[in-house]
Design an enzyme around this catalytic site. Structure first.
Site, PDB file in Angstrom:
ATOM      1  N   ASP A 259       0.831  -1.114  -0.144  1.00 45.50           N
ATOM      2  CA  ASP A 259       0.113  -0.120   0.102  1.00 45.50           C
ATOM      3  C   ASP A 259       0.804   1.528  -0.022  1.00 45.50           C
ATOM      4  O   ASP A 259       1.992   1.237   0.589  1.00 45.50           O
ATOM      5  CB  ASP A 259      -1.011  -0.022   1.280  1.00 45.50           C
ATOM      6  N   MET A 260       0.175   2.172  -0.549  1.00 46.29           N
ATOM      7  CA  MET A 260       1.136   3.702  -0.800  1.00 46.29           C
ATOM      8  C   MET A 260       1.402   4.216   0.605  1.00 46.29           C
ATOM      9  O   MET A 260       2.623   4.735   1.291  1.00 46.29           O
ATOM     10  CB  MET A 260       0.220   4.793  -1.322  1.00 46.29           C
TER      11      MET A 260
END
Length: 293
Positions: free
Chosen positions: A127-128
């Site tokens: 995930d970012m």
């Protein structure tokens, strides 16, 4: 053309035929006289001896198409590198890869700059908002091998998270709850009986009345799995903007800190480990939680 040379190391005096040795690799290779033993082609029924040099020549188009990215501007934090792979410690807040060909602000854009004139090839992503280890292949020929390792759980990651204890937490356990898309918010996932099966193991490293540092291992790879699983138990990750109702005060406290995989064309395994980023370490110190990494 990609070419790989391996020194065969016999175990317990076992000497396979060339055909037997290649059985574990043949689903990755379409070879026509492109297997050399000590620099020469031999019948596949001949034995491979201890310390023999095995050369594999990949002179066919790779399954994975060339992936071209615009060059990025950030310096990458390399945790491990060899001729085949690059393992990078991605900062929180940076996307793993661009969503559009015109973007240049992701990890893969930065790796493109580092590897030029070569290219990075994606094996997995995180995930970012999550920091931590990302394994990147330097050649498309190894991507199917790593994809198979992901499917069989040979290539796997372990995570560290700092959570808010809205409810008591046991020392260890498994969260087994199916996950599906949240019909009220396209950004989010939710626990749903009609969702996909998802299991997360956790163990507490340290805790106090308000927070806990926990280690997590995934048995599945659903979107936001760790984040929604922990939140559903009453242990949302600190600074998680989607699943923690508290106002965020900095970066999300989730880190992919350990990555293990099998070295391609080998029986050996490699594990790379990092300590959490400074924002997590500072939080642990300030809240008197164990921080010896």
């Amino acid at each position: 053309m990609y070419q790989r040379t391996i020194i065969f190391h016999s175990k317990n005096n076992y000497e396979p035929t060339i055909r037997e040795l290649l059985k574990k690799w043949q689903h990755f290779l379409r070879i026509e006289r492109n297997v050399l033993i000590n620099g020469k082609y031999h019948s596949f029924n001949e034995l491979v001896h201890d310390q023999d040099s095995v050369t594999l020549k990949f002179d066919f188009p790779p399954r994975t198409e060339s992936q071209n990215y615009l060059p990025g501007k950030r310096k990458i934090n390399i945790s491990y590198e060899d001729a085949d792979v690059l393992i990078v410690n991605k900062p929180a807040g940076v996307k793993t890869h661009p969503n559009l060909s015109t973007e240049n602000d992701s990890l893969f854009n930065d790796v493109q700059t580092y590897l030029a004139p070569g290219h990075p090839y994606m094996v997995h992503r995180i995930d970012m908002l999550t920091s931590g280890l990302v394994l990147i292949s330097k050649t498309p020929y190894l991507v199917p091998i790593f994809n198979r390792q992901l499917t069989t759980k040979i290539l796997h990651r372990e995570y560290l998270a700092i959570v808010k204890l809205n409810k008591p937490i046991p020392n260890s356990g498994t969260i087994d709850k199916p996950i599906g898309s949240d019909p009220t918010d396209i950004r989010k996932q939710t626990i749903s009986d009609s969702g996909l099966s998802a299991q997360t193991d956790f163990s507490v490293i340290s805790k106090n009345d308000s927070y806990a540092l926990i280690q997590l291992t995934l048995h599945s790879g659903r979107t936001h799995q760790i984040r929604i699983h922990l939140a559903s138990m009453g242990w949302p990750i600190v600074n998680d903007v989607l699943y923690n109702r508290d106002s965020p005060d900095g970066e999300m406290m989730l880190c992919a800190f350990r990555l293990s995989y099998q070295i391609p064309f080998s029986d050996e395994y490699r594990t790379t480990e990092i300590k959490p980023d400074d924002h997590m370490m500072d939080f642990l110190t300030n809240h008197h939680l164990k921080n010896e990494f």
